[in-house]
Write an enzyme that holds these catalytic residues in place. Sequence first.
Site, PDB file in Angstrom:
ATOM      1  N   HIS A 109       0.847  -1.209   0.000  1.00  0.00           N
ATOM      2  CA  HIS A 109       0.000   0.000   0.000  1.00  0.00           C
ATOM      3  C   HIS A 109       0.873   1.246   0.000  1.00  0.00           C
ATOM      4  O   HIS A 109       2.097   1.167   0.142  1.00  0.00           O
ATOM      5  CB  HIS A 109      -0.918   0.002   1.221  1.00  0.00           C
ATOM      6  N   ASP A 111       0.799   5.047   2.039  1.00  0.00           N
ATOM      7  CA  ASP A 111       0.124   5.626   3.196  1.00  0.00           C
ATOM      8  C   ASP A 111      -0.795   6.789   2.804  1.00  0.00           C
ATOM      9  O   ASP A 111      -0.403   7.688   2.068  1.00  0.00           O
ATOM     10  CB  ASP A 111       1.148   6.123   4.229  1.00  0.00           C
ATOM     11  N   HIS A 259       4.739  -0.010   0.042  1.00  0.00           N
ATOM     12  CA  HIS A 259       5.434  -0.753   1.086  1.00  0.00           C
ATOM     13  C   HIS A 259       4.479  -1.722   1.758  1.00  0.00           C
ATOM     14  O   HIS A 259       3.262  -1.605   1.635  1.00  0.00           O
ATOM     15  CB  HIS A 259       6.045   0.204   2.125  1.00  0.00           C
ATOM     16  N   ARG A 275       5.400   6.001  14.038  1.00  0.00           N
ATOM     17  CA  ARG A 275       5.271   6.475  12.658  1.00  0.00           C
ATOM     18  C   ARG A 275       4.730   7.896  12.597  1.00  0.00           C
ATOM     19  O   ARG A 275       3.825   8.255  13.356  1.00  0.00           O
ATOM     20  CB  ARG A 275       4.292   5.551  11.944  1.00  0.00           C
TER      21      ARG A 275
HETATM   22 FE   LIG Z   1       2.007   2.036   5.694  1.00  0.00          FE
END
Ligand SMILES: [Fe+2]
Length: 284
Positions: A109, A111, A259, A275
Amino acid sequence: MREETFEIRPLCPAFGAELLGVDLSQSVDEELYRRIRAAFLTHQLLLLRDQDLSPAKHVELGRRFGEVQVHVMNQYHADGFAELYFLSNLDDKGTPSGKHPDKGTLAWHTDGSWRQVTGQATLLYAVEVPVEGGETHFCDMYGAFEALSDARRRQLEKMRAIHNLDFSRSRRHGEDPMSEEQKKAVPPVSHPVVRTHPETGRKCLFLGDHAETIAGFEYQTGRLLVEEINAEAVRPELTYRHRWLPADLVIWDNRCLMHRATPFDVARERRVMRRCTILGEVPQ
Ligand SMILES: [Fe+2]
């Protein structure tokens, strides 16, 4: 004294670079940021090892890249910072819970593709890493586009995909569905399947697991096409597999990479990641 220069070491033939000689616990001045930014655009992914990066410094660095995303799934907010998304398999007592924190990350995917304004950069920091598994793999979407035949490029350039977080989460998670309020906050959006990177001007594929179907196509036909293009995009020679060490920071460009995380033993091993995702622009 902080060094003003850093060394760049390629991570794999297609893309990615390790920056050596940067200490992010110190403040990042304009010149250093400019050089990091240039490397980020050239290499698509940057690895900085052995970084003592506090949550506050993490957010501060993220803000240099742009507007920081405050994620709609607010149960993941980390260390009191709404700008950080916490991925951990530990329970309240700090022991492995047996539950994966976000199964959606196991599929390829990009982000924030489920928003109108999609993710620009993600800054992912490893606090604790498992001995086995829990890697992050990246694939080059510039290269994926360039590897297509002219006819296929022309065909895909006409298409827009519908990206839908509720779709991808419902599909990948047996538990923990989105609330009605969360769904309302992020309705499906459409994005071009081939986008032009706003800073490098290069074309790349833009799809991934949040894409549900293709606009203007019968649902199931579009659904199958999404799966087909996603499979076509991921090529071993265009993939970098990152094996995490504690205190690694990886910064990547969501506009031209996909990723995924790999599984690990969530009942025995510990994996704690922090993150920060930076908002980009509406893909063109
Ligand atoms: Fe991600």
